[in-house]
Design a protein around this motif. Structure first.
Motif, PDB file in Angstrom:
ATOM      1  N   LEU A 120      14.233 -40.564 -14.329  1.00 36.72           N
ATOM      2  CA  LEU A 120      13.667 -39.674 -13.326  1.00 36.72           C
ATOM      3  C   LEU A 120      13.226 -40.435 -12.078  1.00 36.72           C
ATOM      4  CD1 LEU A 120      12.699 -36.880 -12.488  1.00 36.72           C
ATOM      5  CD2 LEU A 120      10.577 -37.297 -13.729  1.00 36.72           C
ATOM      6  N   ARG A 121      12.671 -41.628 -12.252  1.00 36.01           N
ATOM      7  CA  ARG A 121      12.197 -42.382 -11.100  1.00 36.01           C
ATOM      8  C   ARG A 121      13.354 -42.780 -10.183  1.00 36.01           C
ATOM      9  NH1 ARG A 121       9.229 -44.180 -15.369  1.00 36.01           N
ATOM     10  NH2 ARG A 121       6.972 -44.007 -15.237  1.00 36.01           N
ATOM     11  N   SER A 122      14.470 -43.176 -10.785  1.00 29.86           N
ATOM     12  CA  SER A 122      15.624 -43.571  -9.972  1.00 29.86           C
ATOM     13  C   SER A 122      16.148 -42.388  -9.172  1.00 29.86           C
ATOM     14  CB  SER A 122      16.724 -44.141 -10.874  1.00 29.86           C
ATOM     15  OG  SER A 122      16.273 -45.290 -11.557  1.00 29.86           O
ATOM     16  N   VAL A 123      16.167 -41.222  -9.801  1.00 26.77           N
ATOM     17  CA  VAL A 123      16.650 -40.039  -9.094  1.00 26.77           C
ATOM     18  C   VAL A 123      15.725 -39.703  -7.927  1.00 26.77           C
ATOM     19  CG1 VAL A 123      17.068 -37.558  -9.315  1.00 26.77           C
ATOM     20  CG2 VAL A 123      17.788 -39.119 -11.139  1.00 26.77           C
ATOM     21  N   ILE A 124      14.417 -39.764  -8.176  1.00 31.66           N
ATOM     22  CA  ILE A 124      13.456 -39.441  -7.122  1.00 31.66           C
ATOM     23  C   ILE A 124      13.527 -40.462  -5.986  1.00 31.66           C
ATOM     24  CG2 ILE A 124      10.989 -39.300  -6.633  1.00 31.66           C
ATOM     25  CD1 ILE A 124      10.624 -38.088  -9.397  1.00 31.66           C
ATOM     26  N   LYS A 125      13.686 -41.750  -6.353  1.00 39.54           N
ATOM     27  CA  LYS A 125      13.731 -42.791  -5.325  1.00 39.54           C
ATOM     28  C   LYS A 125      14.989 -42.672  -4.477  1.00 39.54           C
ATOM     29  CE  LYS A 125      12.717 -47.713  -4.876  1.00 39.54           C
ATOM     30  NZ  LYS A 125      12.392 -48.956  -5.611  1.00 39.54           N
ATOM     31  N   ALA A 126      16.100 -42.268  -5.097  1.00 41.05           N
ATOM     32  CA  ALA A 126      17.353 -42.141  -4.359  1.00 41.05           C
ATOM     33  C   ALA A 126      17.399 -40.876  -3.520  1.00 41.05           C
ATOM     34  CB  ALA A 126      18.534 -42.163  -5.331  1.00 41.05           C
ATOM     35  N   GLN A 127      16.539 -39.904  -3.827  1.00 39.52           N
ATOM     36  CA  GLN A 127      16.533 -38.636  -3.102  1.00 39.52           C
ATOM     37  C   GLN A 127      15.124 -38.382  -2.567  1.00 39.52           C
ATOM     38  OE1 GLN A 127      18.286 -35.455  -5.430  1.00 39.52           O
ATOM     39  NE2 GLN A 127      19.676 -36.875  -6.456  1.00 39.52           N
ATOM     40  N   PRO A 128      14.815 -38.855  -1.363  1.00 36.38           N
ATOM     41  CA  PRO A 128      13.451 -38.724  -0.820  1.00 36.38           C
ATOM     42  C   PRO A 128      12.958 -37.288  -0.759  1.00 36.38           C
ATOM     43  CG  PRO A 128      14.768 -40.233   0.508  1.00 36.38           C
ATOM     44  CD  PRO A 128      15.705 -39.595  -0.460  1.00 36.38           C
ATOM     45  N   LEU A 129      13.864 -36.327  -0.561  1.00 40.85           N
ATOM     46  CA  LEU A 129      13.430 -34.932  -0.498  1.00 40.85           C
ATOM     47  C   LEU A 129      12.869 -34.484  -1.841  1.00 40.85           C
ATOM     48  CD1 LEU A 129      13.162 -32.366   1.151  1.00 40.85           C
ATOM     49  CD2 LEU A 129      15.511 -31.772   0.501  1.00 40.85           C
ATOM     50  N   ARG A 130      13.496 -34.892  -2.928  1.00 39.94           N
ATOM     51  CA  ARG A 130      12.976 -34.548  -4.248  1.00 39.94           C
ATOM     52  C   ARG A 130      11.624 -35.214  -4.494  1.00 39.94           C
ATOM     53  NH1 ARG A 130      17.218 -34.113  -9.268  1.00 39.94           N
ATOM     54  NH2 ARG A 130      18.037 -32.060  -8.738  1.00 39.94           N
ATOM     55  N   ARG A 131      11.482 -36.432  -4.028  1.00 40.45           N
ATOM     56  CA  ARG A 131      10.199 -37.117  -4.179  1.00 40.45           C
ATOM     57  C   ARG A 131       9.112 -36.373  -3.414  1.00 40.45           C
ATOM     58  NH1 ARG A 131       7.533 -41.582  -1.254  1.00 40.45           N
ATOM     59  NH2 ARG A 131       6.319 -42.859  -2.733  1.00 40.45           N
ATOM     60  N   ARG A 132       9.407 -35.933  -2.200  1.00 38.62           N
ATOM     61  CA  ARG A 132       8.423 -35.208  -1.414  1.00 38.62           C
ATOM     62  C   ARG A 132       8.076 -33.863  -2.069  1.00 38.62           C
ATOM     63  NH1 ARG A 132       6.205 -35.394   3.669  1.00 38.62           N
ATOM     64  NH2 ARG A 132       6.215 -37.605   3.143  1.00 38.62           N
ATOM     65  N   GLN A 133       9.081 -33.186  -2.621  1.00 34.34           N
ATOM     66  CA  GLN A 133       8.797 -31.920  -3.298  1.00 34.34           C
ATOM     67  C   GLN A 133       7.923 -32.136  -4.531  1.00 34.34           C
ATOM     68  OE1 GLN A 133       9.346 -28.978  -2.304  1.00 34.34           O
ATOM     69  NE2 GLN A 133      10.744 -29.288  -0.582  1.00 34.34           N
ATOM     70  N   LEU A 134       8.170 -33.221  -5.237  1.00 34.44           N
ATOM     71  CA  LEU A 134       7.326 -33.539  -6.392  1.00 34.44           C
ATOM     72  C   LEU A 134       5.885 -33.779  -5.943  1.00 34.44           C
ATOM     73  CD1 LEU A 134       6.811 -34.296  -9.339  1.00 34.44           C
ATOM     74  CD2 LEU A 134       7.697 -36.573  -8.851  1.00 34.44           C
TER      75      LEU A 134
END
Length: 756
Positions: free
Chosen positions: A551-565
């Motif tokens: 999950l961390r790799s996915v969030i790090k590779a997709q900043p928009l998903r990280r911001r939504q989280l």
């Protein structure tokens, strides 16, 4: 009178001149070879030694020709060593000294003007007297009966080199820290040496490194530490938005943990707060490194980070000047970690220390009447800027975050006693700082703040809404600290509580769509499906790459998903905090009303009058009482209706927030939800409305699940069994599963979501 011509040069002078001329090029060539070797990065010691030997060989014939009579051979150099730190006597000193009855004596054949020792001995230098260096020990030292040494450090002429001084200071700090840490590690090892339990093995494993130097890798291996830092800025930073992320990451990349103790202390405190807030994440990281049989409960990791942070401060930290915002943030995170670990005395101490540092750095010092406090002016800083916006914004964020923590503690039952942290109300002469700017960290530069587009939802947007929620308590807090609620008449008390409740309820009406419940948008819906997508937290697999389902790799590779989280985390905090604040107003209202009704029942009844005297006055009093009763009934009805809404909203919020958004800050959110649930359950039966009666069973189940999760947090240092066995971890996951089942069950039950 005509001056006489100089005498013709002697043969020895011809030889000396010839030696200087013939050896000058050799000296320059040898020096050039040595400099070129250093410039090219040559690390071969033999190469440098060869260059130095060539230079000495070039100098020695010149000195011999100058210091030795032409008709005699130079005496063999004695193999004596000068006492002290000067080491072996130099070639020049060999020609100057010879054995004698009192030690080493000067060779009388050598010209004294050319063979003077380079410096006085240590004692003569301190006494500022002439050093008679005809032999060693010198005459003044012999007369005093003291050792004649040459151990003092020589100082170069001219101003100090700032780069060299900075390097020396950093080395001294690292050695001092290492000595402190080594002593602490030795004490811990000695205390555990008599035991062979798994707990002792874990403590031994977690001891600070024995190499005597503290750096980031004394916390955890660097690849693991990078994951933990990423987790901190993903999960903790949205609710405690400091330190400044770009500045911190640059310092971390530059390994300032090795040169700046304040930075290492800050890093250790951040990891402590992360582990205490989100223990399961850190446990997975560290189990991959040390094995499940050795990894203890998270509280041991918290204590290790705290020990490292305190070791960076040293025994004289209280006297340190100047202190910095890094020191302030470190104290806050240590207090947060202690609170999550149920170490409340330590938590109060660190939080009070944070407030003291904030005041010292500018909170209590507005420069001119009418100005608000700021933190961007630092008279001790070497920064050439007149005002540093990064420091100013971080100082304001720390202050407001501390205020939110104090208000949250008071809601959880902390009293305003002398042992609790108190922040005085804002006054015209001593106002609170302004809100931090509503911009992301990347837009805050030292010399300016780049304002983002109007309507942008930044990470500070949710933080500022949280400030709005807790500042609705200002009126009650001011009264409690100044005079106490009992000094205010009941009609004024109930109005104060009603106004605070209405203000708290209205705040969520102004939330942007990104922070509203049930209004997630397409991107947020895809994020909400992460729980069912097969993604999970995977511990570091280095040196192998992380798997695709991390999950961390996915969030790090997709900043928009990280911001939504991060929006989801802020959303959970906003609605849970608003729920807890509303419950606080309602429960305080009923508690004070019970006191008022009890006092009224104890008052003696007025005797009826036989004549008409005072009838008009009594009529006026009766009219006032009737109006008072009408106002009281109106507010009473409002509070009773609000209690019913709290039941509905509690179940609705839980049905809208996933474990992924609750768990990273579970210690705070779970405590707030649990207190609201217990407050609703403990109400007198006659006060419970139909919704509260219907929801009594599910709320009771919720309280039981939350109690289990509260006990499975980072733990307490007083617990003799620090190890977390595999079955305990499975049990913790079962508790989270029970909460998730509860959320899903009541999220689809529309009977409890009406009226939100």
């Amino acid at each position: 009178m005509t001056p006489s011509p100089p005498p013709p040069p002697s043969p020895s002078q011809h030889a000396t001149a010839h030696a200087y001329a013939s050896n000058g090029l050799e000296i320059l060539q040898a020096a050039s070879d040595a400099a070129q070797a250093i410039h090219n990065g040559i690390t071969n010691t033999q190469a440098l030694q060869n260059a130095a030997a060539a230079a000495e060989a070039a100098v020695q014939p010149v000195m011999a020709a100058d210091l030795t009579p032409a008709d005699s051979e130079p005496p063999p150099p004695p193999a004596h060593q000068v006492p002290g730190s000067m080491g072996q006597a130099t070639p020049l000193q060999h020609h100057q000294l010879m054995p004698g009855p009192g030690g080493l004596m000067r060779d009388p054949t050598v010209n004294p003007k050319l063979t003077r020792l380079r410096r006085a001995c240590d004692m003569c230098s301190m006494r500022k007297v002439k050093c008679d260096d005809s032999n060693i020990p010198c005459r003044p030292c012999r007369e005093l009966g003291v050792d004649c040494t040459y151990e003092r450090e020589t100082k170069r002429r001219g101003p100090p080199n700032k780069h060299a001084e900075a390097a020396k200071a950093a080395k001294r700090a690292r050695l001092d820290l290492g000595a402190t840490a080594a002593a602490a590690a030795a004490a811990a090892a000695a205390a555990a040496s008599g035991a062979s339990s798994p707990h002792s093995a874990a403590k031994t494993l977690m001891n600070i490194s024995s190499d005597g130097i503290l750096d980031a890798e004394t916390i955890a291996p660097l690849p693991v530490l990078e994951f933990l830092v990423d987790d901190f800025f993903t999960y903790i930073h949205p609710l405690a938005p400091f330190p400044h992320e770009p500045t911190f990451r640059q310092s971390f990349a530059n390994r300032e943990d090795r040169t700046r103790p304040e930075f290492l202390g800050l890093l250790a405190s951040m990891i402590a707060a992360l582990v205490a807030s989100f223990p399961r994440s850190a446990r997975e990281h560290l189990k991959a490194q040390h094995g499940p049989q050795l990894f203890p409960k998270p509280v041991v990791m918290v204590e290790r980070c705290r020990d490292i942070a305190l070791a960076t401060r040293g025994s004289k930290w209280v006297l340190k000047q100047p202190k910095t915002l890094d020191d302030t943030a470190t104290s806050y995170f240590l207090g947060l970690a202690s609170g999550y670990s149920d170490q409340w005395n330590a938590s109060r101490h660190f939080m009070a220390e944070t407030l003291t540092l904030i005041r010292e750095l500018g909170f209590a010092r507005p420069k001119h009447p009418g100005d608000l406090p700021s933190f961007g002016n630092d008279p001790y800083s070497a920064d050439p800027l007149p005002f540093n916006h990064v420091k100013d914004q971080i100082g304001k964020r720390i202050f407001w975050c501390l205020l939110l923590a104090v208000r949250s503690f008071s809601q959880l039952g902390a009293s305003h006693s002398s042992t609790d942290l108190v922040i005085a109300p804002s006054t015209p002469s001593l106002p609170y700082p302004a809100y931090p700017e509503n911009v992301d960290d990347i837009c805050v530069l030292a010399n300016e703040i780049i304002h983002q587009a109007e309507g942008s939802v930044t990470l500070l947007t949710g933080f500022r809404f949280a400030i709005d929620i807790y500042t609705t308590m200002n009126g009650i807090v001011s009264l409690e600290l100044a005079y106490g609620m009992s000094t205010l008449p009941w009609p004024d008390q109930r109005l104060l509580l009603r106004d605070g409740l209405v203000a708290a309820k209205s705040i969520v009406d102004n939330l942007p769509p990104e922070l509203q419940l049930g209004n997630l948008g397409a991107e947020a819906n895809s994020l909400a499906d992460l729980d069912e997508s097969g993604l999970q937290y995977v511990p570091p697999m280095w040196p192998e790459p992380q798997p695709a389902h991390d999950l961390r790799s996915v969030i790090k590779a997709q900043p928009l998903r990280r911001r939504q989280l991060q929006y989801e985390i802020q959303k959970a905090n906003i609605f849970v905090s608003q729920l807890a604040t509303r419950s606080y107003f309602v429960e305080l209202y009923f508690a004070l009303r019970d006191i008022y009704v009890g006092e009224q029942q104890q008052q003696p009844q007025a005797q009826p009058r036989e004549n008409g005297e005072g009838v008009e006055v009594e009529a006026q009093l009766a009219q006032v009482k009737a109006l008072d009763d009408a106002d009281d009934k109106e507010i009473l009805d409002l509070m009773c209706a609000e209690r019913e809404l709290l039941v509905q909203n509690l179940l609705t919020i839980l049905g809208s927030v996933s474990q992924r958004n609750l768990e990273p800050n579970g210690g705070s959110l779970i405590s707030k939800i649990r207190r609201v649930a217990l407050t609703l359950l403990s109400d007198a039966p006659e006060r419970k409305g139909p919704v509260a009666v219907k929801a009594e069973e599910p709320i009771s189940q919720l309280a039981e699940v939350l109690a289990k999760l509260d006990r499975s947090g980072p733990g307490s240092a007083a617990d003799p069994s620090q190890m977390m066995a595999a079955e305990e971890e499975d049990e913790e996951l079962r508790h989270w599963g029970e909460l998730r089942d509860f959320q899903l069950r009541y999220a689809v039950d529309g009977s409890f979501t009406e009226g939100l």
